[in-house]
Motif scaffolding. Structure first.
Motif, PDB file in Angstrom:
ATOM      1  N   ARG A  69      43.079  70.235   4.396  1.00 37.22           N
ATOM      2  CA  ARG A  69      44.421  69.987   4.939  1.00 37.22           C
ATOM      3  C   ARG A  69      44.727  68.496   5.036  1.00 37.22           C
ATOM      4  O   ARG A  69      43.832  67.669   5.149  1.00 37.22           O
ATOM      5  N   TYR A  70      46.035  68.232   5.062  1.00 41.75           N
ATOM      6  CA  TYR A  70      46.527  66.874   5.322  1.00 41.75           C
ATOM      7  C   TYR A  70      47.493  66.948   6.498  1.00 41.75           C
ATOM      8  O   TYR A  70      48.366  67.819   6.548  1.00 41.75           O
ATOM      9  N   GLU A  71      47.339  66.032   7.446  1.00 41.31           N
ATOM     10  CA  GLU A  71      48.228  65.956   8.619  1.00 41.31           C
ATOM     11  C   GLU A  71      48.912  64.598   8.640  1.00 41.31           C
ATOM     12  O   GLU A  71      48.272  63.564   8.449  1.00 41.31           O
ATOM     13  N   HIS A  72      50.213  64.622   8.886  1.00 39.70           N
ATOM     14  CA  HIS A  72      50.991  63.382   8.967  1.00 39.70           C
ATOM     15  C   HIS A  72      51.757  63.373  10.286  1.00 39.70           C
ATOM     16  O   HIS A  72      52.495  64.313  10.594  1.00 39.70           O
ATOM     17  N   GLY A  73      51.577  62.320  11.076  1.00 42.57           N
ATOM     18  CA  GLY A  73      52.286  62.192  12.350  1.00 42.57           C
ATOM     19  C   GLY A  73      53.771  61.964  12.142  1.00 42.57           C
ATOM     20  O   GLY A  73      54.179  61.229  11.237  1.00 42.57           O
ATOM     21  N   LEU A  74      54.578  62.592  12.999  1.00 38.81           N
ATOM     22  CA  LEU A  74      56.033  62.466  12.893  1.00 38.81           C
ATOM     23  C   LEU A  74      56.615  61.473  13.891  1.00 38.81           C
ATOM     24  O   LEU A  74      57.711  60.976  13.695  1.00 38.81           O
ATOM     25  N   LEU A 130      49.640  45.874  11.095  1.00 38.65           N
ATOM     26  CA  LEU A 130      48.370  46.537  11.343  1.00 38.65           C
ATOM     27  C   LEU A 130      47.764  47.049  10.040  1.00 38.65           C
ATOM     28  O   LEU A 130      48.435  47.708   9.257  1.00 38.65           O
ATOM     29  N   ASN A 131      46.496  46.715   9.802  1.00 37.43           N
ATOM     30  CA  ASN A 131      45.730  47.313   8.713  1.00 37.43           C
ATOM     31  C   ASN A 131      44.745  48.294   9.332  1.00 37.43           C
ATOM     32  O   ASN A 131      44.001  47.930  10.240  1.00 37.43           O
ATOM     33  N   SER A 132      44.728  49.547   8.872  1.00 38.39           N
ATOM     34  CA  SER A 132      43.876  50.558   9.472  1.00 38.39           C
ATOM     35  C   SER A 132      42.844  51.078   8.481  1.00 38.39           C
ATOM     36  O   SER A 132      43.162  51.362   7.338  1.00 38.39           O
ATOM     37  N   ASP A 133      41.594  51.181   8.959  1.00 37.76           N
ATOM     38  CA  ASP A 133      40.515  51.761   8.167  1.00 37.76           C
ATOM     39  C   ASP A 133      40.384  53.238   8.506  1.00 37.76           C
ATOM     40  O   ASP A 133      40.618  53.655   9.636  1.00 37.76           O
ATOM     41  N   THR A 134      39.959  54.035   7.537  1.00 30.07           N
ATOM     42  CA  THR A 134      39.727  55.455   7.758  1.00 30.07           C
ATOM     43  C   THR A 134      38.366  55.655   8.411  1.00 30.07           C
ATOM     44  O   THR A 134      37.368  55.096   7.962  1.00 30.07           O
ATOM     45  N   LYS A 135      38.345  56.442   9.490  1.00 32.40           N
ATOM     46  CA  LYS A 135      37.104  56.748  10.204  1.00 32.40           C
ATOM     47  C   LYS A 135      36.938  58.272  10.291  1.00 32.40           C
ATOM     48  O   LYS A 135      37.903  59.028  10.193  1.00 32.40           O
ATOM     49  N   LYS A 163      36.219  77.892  14.294  1.00 26.58           N
ATOM     50  CA  LYS A 163      36.208  76.941  13.183  1.00 26.58           C
ATOM     51  C   LYS A 163      35.669  75.589  13.623  1.00 26.58           C
ATOM     52  O   LYS A 163      35.683  75.242  14.810  1.00 26.58           O
ATOM     53  N   GLY A 164      35.196  74.850  12.648  1.00 28.19           N
ATOM     54  CA  GLY A 164      34.789  73.468  12.841  1.00 28.19           C
ATOM     55  C   GLY A 164      35.230  72.675  11.620  1.00 28.19           C
ATOM     56  O   GLY A 164      35.321  73.231  10.522  1.00 28.19           O
ATOM     57  N   ALA A 165      35.522  71.395  11.810  1.00 30.36           N
ATOM     58  CA  ALA A 165      36.006  70.591  10.681  1.00 30.36           C
ATOM     59  C   ALA A 165      35.629  69.134  10.864  1.00 30.36           C
ATOM     60  O   ALA A 165      35.454  68.657  11.987  1.00 30.36           O
ATOM     61  N   LEU A 166      35.511  68.442   9.756  1.00 37.06           N
ATOM     62  CA  LEU A 166      35.406  66.986   9.744  1.00 37.06           C
ATOM     63  C   LEU A 166      36.783  66.440   9.409  1.00 37.06           C
ATOM     64  O   LEU A 166      37.467  66.982   8.528  1.00 37.06           O
ATOM     65  N   ASN A 167      37.223  65.401  10.117  1.00 33.47           N
ATOM     66  CA  ASN A 167      38.502  64.789   9.773  1.00 33.47           C
ATOM     67  C   ASN A 167      38.306  63.313   9.448  1.00 33.47           C
ATOM     68  O   ASN A 167      37.370  62.678   9.912  1.00 33.47           O
ATOM     69  N   PHE A 168      39.198  62.824   8.621  1.00 31.76           N
ATOM     70  CA  PHE A 168      39.166  61.433   8.155  1.00 31.76           C
ATOM     71  C   PHE A 168      40.543  60.851   8.440  1.00 31.76           C
ATOM     72  O   PHE A 168      41.497  61.131   7.719  1.00 31.76           O
ATOM     73  N   SER A 169      40.660  60.070   9.512  1.00 30.24           N
ATOM     74  CA  SER A 169      41.975  59.644   9.988  1.00 30.24           C
ATOM     75  C   SER A 169      42.136  58.136   9.965  1.00 30.24           C
ATOM     76  O   SER A 169      41.176  57.370   9.974  1.00 30.24           O
ATOM     77  N   GLN A 220      55.243  48.380  18.005  1.00 36.88           N
ATOM     78  CA  GLN A 220      53.994  48.699  17.308  1.00 36.88           C
ATOM     79  C   GLN A 220      54.006  50.175  16.923  1.00 36.88           C
ATOM     80  O   GLN A 220      53.269  50.990  17.467  1.00 36.88           O
ATOM     81  N   ASN A 221      54.869  50.531  16.008  1.00 35.46           N
ATOM     82  CA  ASN A 221      55.030  51.928  15.589  1.00 35.46           C
ATOM     83  C   ASN A 221      53.782  52.409  14.849  1.00 35.46           C
ATOM     84  O   ASN A 221      53.457  51.896  13.787  1.00 35.46           O
ATOM     85  N   GLN A 222      53.091  53.390  15.418  1.00 35.97           N
ATOM     86  CA  GLN A 222      51.854  53.899  14.836  1.00 35.97           C
ATOM     87  C   GLN A 222      51.929  55.415  14.699  1.00 35.97           C
ATOM     88  O   GLN A 222      52.361  56.100  15.612  1.00 35.97           O
ATOM     89  N   LYS A 223      51.482  55.922  13.558  1.00 35.07           N
ATOM     90  CA  LYS A 223      51.437  57.361  13.314  1.00 35.07           C
ATOM     91  C   LYS A 223      50.078  57.717  12.731  1.00 35.07           C
ATOM     92  O   LYS A 223      49.507  56.955  11.961  1.00 35.07           O
ATOM     93  N   ILE A 224      49.586  58.895  13.119  1.00 29.87           N
ATOM     94  CA  ILE A 224      48.298  59.374  12.614  1.00 29.87           C
ATOM     95  C   ILE A 224      48.467  59.911  11.199  1.00 29.87           C
ATOM     96  O   ILE A 224      49.423  60.613  10.894  1.00 29.87           O
ATOM     97  N   SER A 225      47.521  59.594  10.337  1.00 22.38           N
ATOM     98  CA  SER A 225      47.436  60.152   8.992  1.00 22.38           C
ATOM     99  C   SER A 225      46.008  60.670   8.841  1.00 22.38           C
ATOM    100  O   SER A 225      45.056  59.930   9.083  1.00 22.38           O
ATOM    101  N   MET A 226      45.850  61.950   8.470  1.00 21.56           N
ATOM    102  CA  MET A 226      44.507  62.525   8.520  1.00 21.56           C
ATOM    103  C   MET A 226      44.290  63.609   7.467  1.00 21.56           C
ATOM    104  O   MET A 226      45.147  64.459   7.249  1.00 21.56           O
ATOM    105  N   TRP A 227      43.135  63.573   6.820  1.00 21.99           N
ATOM    106  CA  TRP A 227      42.630  64.644   5.974  1.00 21.99           C
ATOM    107  C   TRP A 227      41.545  65.361   6.744  1.00 21.99           C
ATOM    108  O   TRP A 227      40.791  64.727   7.494  1.00 21.99           O
TER     109      TRP A 227
END
Length: 195
Positions: free
Chosen positions: A165-170, A46-51, A31-37, A179-186
Motif C-alpha cells: 500500500r501507499y498512504e498520502h497525508g491530506l 525541509l529535506n526528509s529521509d525515509t525511515k 495483521k502486521g506490516a513494515l512501513n517506510f515513511s 511548516q506544512n508537513q504531510k506523511i508519505s508512506m509505503w
C-alpha cells in the motif's frame, strides 16, 4: 429429454453460483506490516529521509457481489528523518498513532486464491498527541489527528493475506502553518484471517 434435463441442470447451477456471489461474506483477522515513511513539505524548507516503522492490528472484511468494505484498526509507529534547509541541524521524528483505514475494494480470483485492489480514507490519532523528535528545533508542535488517503494491491492465499500500500497525508500535521508537513508512506503487510 436428456438435453432438456442437462439444460435445466446447467441453469440451476448457474443460478446457484450467482446467488452465492450475492450472499455477504465476512472475515476477521490480525495483521502486521513494515512501513517506510517520510515527511513531505511544501516549499524547500525541509529535506526528509525515509525511515522504517511498523504496524500491528486487526482487520475485518464484509463483501458481496465482488465488492467489499475492509475497516482496519492498528497501532502504527511512523518514523521520518529530517534536515531543515535553513540550518545544518537534523533529527528524526517518531509518530505513534492509532490508525483507522476504511478501504473499499474488489477481489478477482477463484477458490482460495484471489487478488485485491483497495483504496479509501485513513484516520490517524496520535498517541497522547505527542511526537518524539530527536532535535533541538521546535518540531514537536504536531496535531493530535490527521487524515490521509490509502490505496494498494493485495493477495489472499487461503487464510493468509499480503498487502502492498501507499498512504498520502491530506492535511498539515504541524500546528505551525509555515511548516506544512504531510506523511508519505509505503507499507508491506502480512495478515491471517481468523474467521
Amino acid at each position: 429429454m436428456k438435453k432438456i434435463l442437462l439444460a435445466f441442470a446447467a441453469l440451476f447451477l448457474m443460478v446457484q453460483a450467482s446467488q452465492a456471489q450475492l450472499l455477504p461474506s465476512f472475515k476477521l483477522g490480525v495483521k502486521g506490516a513494515l512501513n517506510f515513511s517520510s515527511l513531505k513539505s511544501e516549499g524547500k524548507w525541509l529535506n526528509s529521509d525515509t525511515k522504517t516503522g511498523y504496524q500491528l492490528g486487526v482487520w475485518g472484511r464484509i463483501g458481496a457481489a465482488g465488492f467489499h468494505v475492509q475497516p482496519e484498526l492498528y497501532y502504527s509507529q511512523k518514523k521520518a528523518g529530517f534536515e531543515p534547509t535553513e540550518d545544518n541541524e537534523s533529527g528524526e521524528a517518531t509518530i505513534k498513532s492509532m490508525d483507522l483505514p476504511i478501504l473499499l475494494g474488489t477481489k478477482i480470483g477463484l477458490g482460495p486464491i484471489g487478488f485485491r485492489i483497495q483504496a479509501g480514507p485513513v484516520f490517524s490519532f496520535a498517541q497522547d498527541g505527542k511526537v518524539t523528535v530527536k532535535s533541538a528545533t521546535d518540531f514537536e508542535n504536531y496535531k493530535k489527528s490527521s487524515t490521509g488517503i490509502i490505496g494498494g494491491i493485495g493477495a489472499d492465499i487461503r487464510n493468509i493475506t499480503i498487502d502492498l500500500r501507499y498512504e498520502h497525508g491530506l492535511n498539515n500535521i504541524s500546528n505551525n502553518s509555515n511548516q506544512n508537513q504531510k506523511i508519505s508512506m509505503w507499507s508491506i503487510g502480512v495478515g491471517y484471517a481468523i474467521l
